[in-house]
Design a protein around this motif. Structure first.
Motif, mmCIF file in Angstrom:
data_model
loop_
_atom_site.group_PDB
_atom_site.id
_atom_site.type_symbol
_atom_site.label_atom_id
_atom_site.label_comp_id
_atom_site.label_asym_id
_atom_site.label_seq_id
_atom_site.Cartn_x
_atom_site.Cartn_y
_atom_site.Cartn_z
ATOM 1 N N ARG A 50 9.119 -14.639 -6.462
ATOM 2 C CA ARG A 50 8.608 -14.369 -7.835
ATOM 3 C C ARG A 50 9.580 -13.604 -8.724
ATOM 4 O O ARG A 50 10.185 -13.970 -9.854
ATOM 5 C CB ARG A 50 7.321 -14.136 -7.764
ATOM 6 N N TRP A 51 10.159 -12.577 -8.057
ATOM 7 C CA TRP A 51 11.018 -11.938 -8.685
ATOM 8 C C TRP A 51 12.220 -12.573 -9.288
ATOM 9 O O TRP A 51 12.875 -12.515 -10.242
ATOM 10 C CB TRP A 51 11.232 -10.502 -8.020
ATOM 11 N N ARG A 52 12.712 -13.166 -8.196
ATOM 12 C CA ARG A 52 13.875 -14.304 -8.378
ATOM 13 C C ARG A 52 13.765 -15.194 -9.553
ATOM 14 O O ARG A 52 14.877 -15.581 -10.561
ATOM 15 C CB ARG A 52 14.246 -14.863 -7.008
ATOM 16 N N ALA A 53 12.472 -15.684 -9.865
ATOM 17 C CA ALA A 53 12.201 -16.761 -10.578
ATOM 18 C C ALA A 53 11.840 -16.432 -12.193
ATOM 19 O O ALA A 53 12.005 -17.067 -13.045
ATOM 20 C CB ALA A 53 11.018 -17.764 -9.924
ATOM 21 N N GLU A 54 11.663 -14.989 -12.186
ATOM 22 C CA GLU A 54 11.355 -14.362 -13.428
ATOM 23 C C GLU A 54 12.393 -14.795 -14.312
ATOM 24 O O GLU A 54 13.668 -14.867 -13.902
ATOM 25 C CB GLU A 54 11.050 -12.923 -13.524
ATOM 26 N N ARG A 55 12.378 -14.588 -15.744
ATOM 27 C CA ARG A 55 13.467 -14.756 -16.672
ATOM 28 C C ARG A 55 13.263 -13.603 -17.796
ATOM 29 O O ARG A 55 12.330 -13.624 -18.418
ATOM 30 C CB ARG A 55 13.351 -16.027 -17.577
ATOM 31 N N PRO A 56 14.464 -12.767 -17.642
ATOM 32 C CA PRO A 56 15.134 -12.515 -16.749
ATOM 33 C C PRO A 56 14.957 -12.137 -15.272
ATOM 34 O O PRO A 56 13.838 -11.835 -15.068
ATOM 35 C CB PRO A 56 16.223 -11.558 -17.445
ATOM 36 N N PRO A 57 15.743 -12.503 -14.291
ATOM 37 C CA PRO A 57 15.427 -12.106 -12.971
ATOM 38 C C PRO A 57 15.076 -10.797 -12.846
ATOM 39 O O PRO A 57 15.633 -9.835 -13.525
ATOM 40 C CB PRO A 57 16.507 -12.671 -12.072
ATOM 41 N N GLN A 58 13.843 -10.506 -11.976
ATOM 42 C CA GLN A 58 13.498 -9.036 -11.707
ATOM 43 C C GLN A 58 14.040 -8.927 -10.169
ATOM 44 O O GLN A 58 14.646 -9.692 -9.371
ATOM 45 C CB GLN A 58 12.036 -8.917 -11.779
ATOM 46 N N GLY A 59 13.860 -7.599 -9.745
ATOM 47 C CA GLY A 59 13.979 -7.522 -8.307
ATOM 48 C C GLY A 59 15.451 -7.110 -8.004
ATOM 49 O O GLY A 59 16.144 -7.008 -8.749
ATOM 50 N N PRO A 60 15.958 -6.978 -6.811
ATOM 51 C CA PRO A 60 17.253 -6.810 -6.337
ATOM 52 C C PRO A 60 18.242 -7.697 -6.574
ATOM 53 O O PRO A 60 17.943 -8.936 -6.794
ATOM 54 C CB PRO A 60 17.235 -6.555 -4.825
ATOM 55 N N PRO A 61 19.516 -7.572 -6.761
ATOM 56 C CA PRO A 61 20.443 -8.620 -7.004
ATOM 57 C C PRO A 61 20.525 -9.589 -5.876
ATOM 58 O O PRO A 61 20.419 -9.238 -4.739
ATOM 59 C CB PRO A 61 21.875 -7.720 -7.192
ATOM 60 N N PHE A 62 20.764 -10.900 -6.173
ATOM 61 C CA PHE A 62 20.773 -11.855 -5.165
ATOM 62 C C PHE A 62 21.999 -12.754 -5.227
ATOM 63 O O PHE A 62 22.516 -13.012 -6.453
ATOM 64 C CB PHE A 62 19.602 -12.404 -5.033
ATOM 65 N N ILE A 63 22.353 -13.521 -4.190
ATOM 66 C CA ILE A 63 23.237 -14.544 -4.169
ATOM 67 C C ILE A 63 22.831 -15.796 -3.873
ATOM 68 O O ILE A 63 22.349 -16.054 -2.834
ATOM 69 C CB ILE A 63 24.387 -14.102 -3.210
ATOM 70 N N ARG A 64 22.960 -16.845 -4.583
ATOM 71 C CA ARG A 64 22.350 -18.074 -4.411
ATOM 72 C C ARG A 64 23.386 -19.057 -3.970
ATOM 73 O O ARG A 64 24.345 -19.110 -4.624
ATOM 74 C CB ARG A 64 21.801 -18.731 -5.570
ATOM 75 N N LEU A 65 23.241 -19.233 -2.652
ATOM 76 C CA LEU A 65 24.352 -20.374 -2.094
ATOM 77 C C LEU A 65 24.478 -21.889 -2.442
ATOM 78 O O LEU A 65 25.014 -22.462 -2.568
ATOM 79 C CB LEU A 65 24.611 -20.075 -0.724
ATOM 80 N N VAL A 69 19.196 -21.752 -0.655
ATOM 81 C CA VAL A 69 19.694 -20.794 0.332
ATOM 82 C C VAL A 69 20.185 -19.483 -0.591
ATOM 83 O O VAL A 69 20.758 -19.810 -1.474
ATOM 84 C CB VAL A 69 21.121 -21.073 1.183
ATOM 85 N N VAL A 70 19.273 -18.138 -0.520
ATOM 86 C CA VAL A 70 19.403 -17.121 -1.194
ATOM 87 C C VAL A 70 19.552 -16.060 -0.269
ATOM 88 O O VAL A 70 18.852 -15.819 0.927
ATOM 89 C CB VAL A 70 18.452 -16.838 -2.107
ATOM 90 N N LEU A 71 20.668 -15.238 -0.370
ATOM 91 C CA LEU A 71 20.802 -14.030 0.060
ATOM 92 C C LEU A 71 20.819 -12.920 -0.583
ATOM 93 O O LEU A 71 21.177 -12.989 -1.666
ATOM 94 C CB LEU A 71 22.137 -14.160 0.984
ATOM 95 N N TYR A 72 20.670 -11.628 0.009
ATOM 96 C CA TYR A 72 20.565 -10.437 -0.452
ATOM 97 C C TYR A 72 21.750 -9.488 0.089
ATOM 98 O O TYR A 72 21.622 -9.450 1.508
ATOM 99 C CB TYR A 72 19.589 -9.670 -0.551
ATOM 100 N N ASP A 73 22.741 -8.749 -0.695
ATOM 101 C CA ASP A 73 23.531 -7.829 0.151
ATOM 102 C C ASP A 73 22.904 -6.647 0.251
ATOM 103 O O ASP A 73 22.081 -5.990 -0.509
ATOM 104 C CB ASP A 73 24.761 -7.671 -0.860
ATOM 105 N N VAL A 74 22.886 -6.013 1.594
ATOM 106 C CA VAL A 74 22.321 -4.865 1.897
ATOM 107 C C VAL A 74 22.555 -3.690 0.796
ATOM 108 O O VAL A 74 21.998 -2.604 0.472
ATOM 109 C CB VAL A 74 22.531 -4.202 3.236
ATOM 110 N N ASP A 75 23.997 -3.675 0.732
ATOM 111 C CA ASP A 75 24.446 -2.409 -0.236
ATOM 112 C C ASP A 75 23.810 -2.558 -1.625
ATOM 113 O O ASP A 75 23.397 -1.787 -2.459
ATOM 114 C CB ASP A 75 25.983 -2.328 -0.563
ATOM 115 N N ASP A 76 23.735 -3.755 -2.288
ATOM 116 C CA ASP A 76 22.806 -4.187 -3.576
ATOM 117 C C ASP A 76 21.451 -3.615 -3.327
ATOM 118 O O ASP A 76 21.017 -3.225 -4.439
ATOM 119 C CB ASP A 76 22.978 -5.490 -3.755
ATOM 120 N N LEU A 77 20.848 -4.111 -2.391
ATOM 121 C CA LEU A 77 19.405 -3.766 -2.226
ATOM 122 C C LEU A 77 19.075 -2.153 -2.002
ATOM 123 O O LEU A 77 18.307 -1.645 -2.650
ATOM 124 C CB LEU A 77 18.520 -4.190 -0.903
#
Length: 95
Positions: A50-65, A69-77
């Motif tokens: 849900r955080w990812r789907a918000e406009r603008p996105p909420q939550g930690p930065p993510f990588i949409r492959l 497929v969505v991944l999260y970098d540990v350093d970003d988190l």
């Protein structure tokens, strides 16, 4: 003062690849799935989605492959968590 928050994740070897052929840039980082992020944050996976789907996105930065497929970098988190830390009695940050 308590120690800074740290995420401890052991990275598994890339499936089917020998360590010497691990793609550059992935050797010092660990990528997590939505489920793994939810487990680390102790929230339901639907919250992370849900955080990812918000406009603008909420939550930690993510990588949409891809679309699925969505991944999260540990350093970003870890940075995202540190930015949300509240220390009682500390001066509030200027907005």
């Amino acid at each position: 003062m308590p120690p800074d928050f740290a995420i401890s994740v052991t990275s598994a070897p890339t499936a089917g690849l020998a360590p010497e052929v691990t793609p550059p840039g992935l050797t010092n980082s660990c990528l997590l799935t939505t489920r793994e992020v939810a487990r680390l944050l102790r929230v339901d996976g639907s919250s992370v989605r849900r955080w990812r789907a918000e406009r603008p996105p909420q939550g930690p930065p993510f990588i949409r492959l891809s679309e699925r497929v969505v991944l999260y970098d540990v350093d970003d988190l870890q940075t995202w968590l540190k930015d949300r830390r509240t220390t009682p009695g500390a001066r509030p940050r200027a907005a």
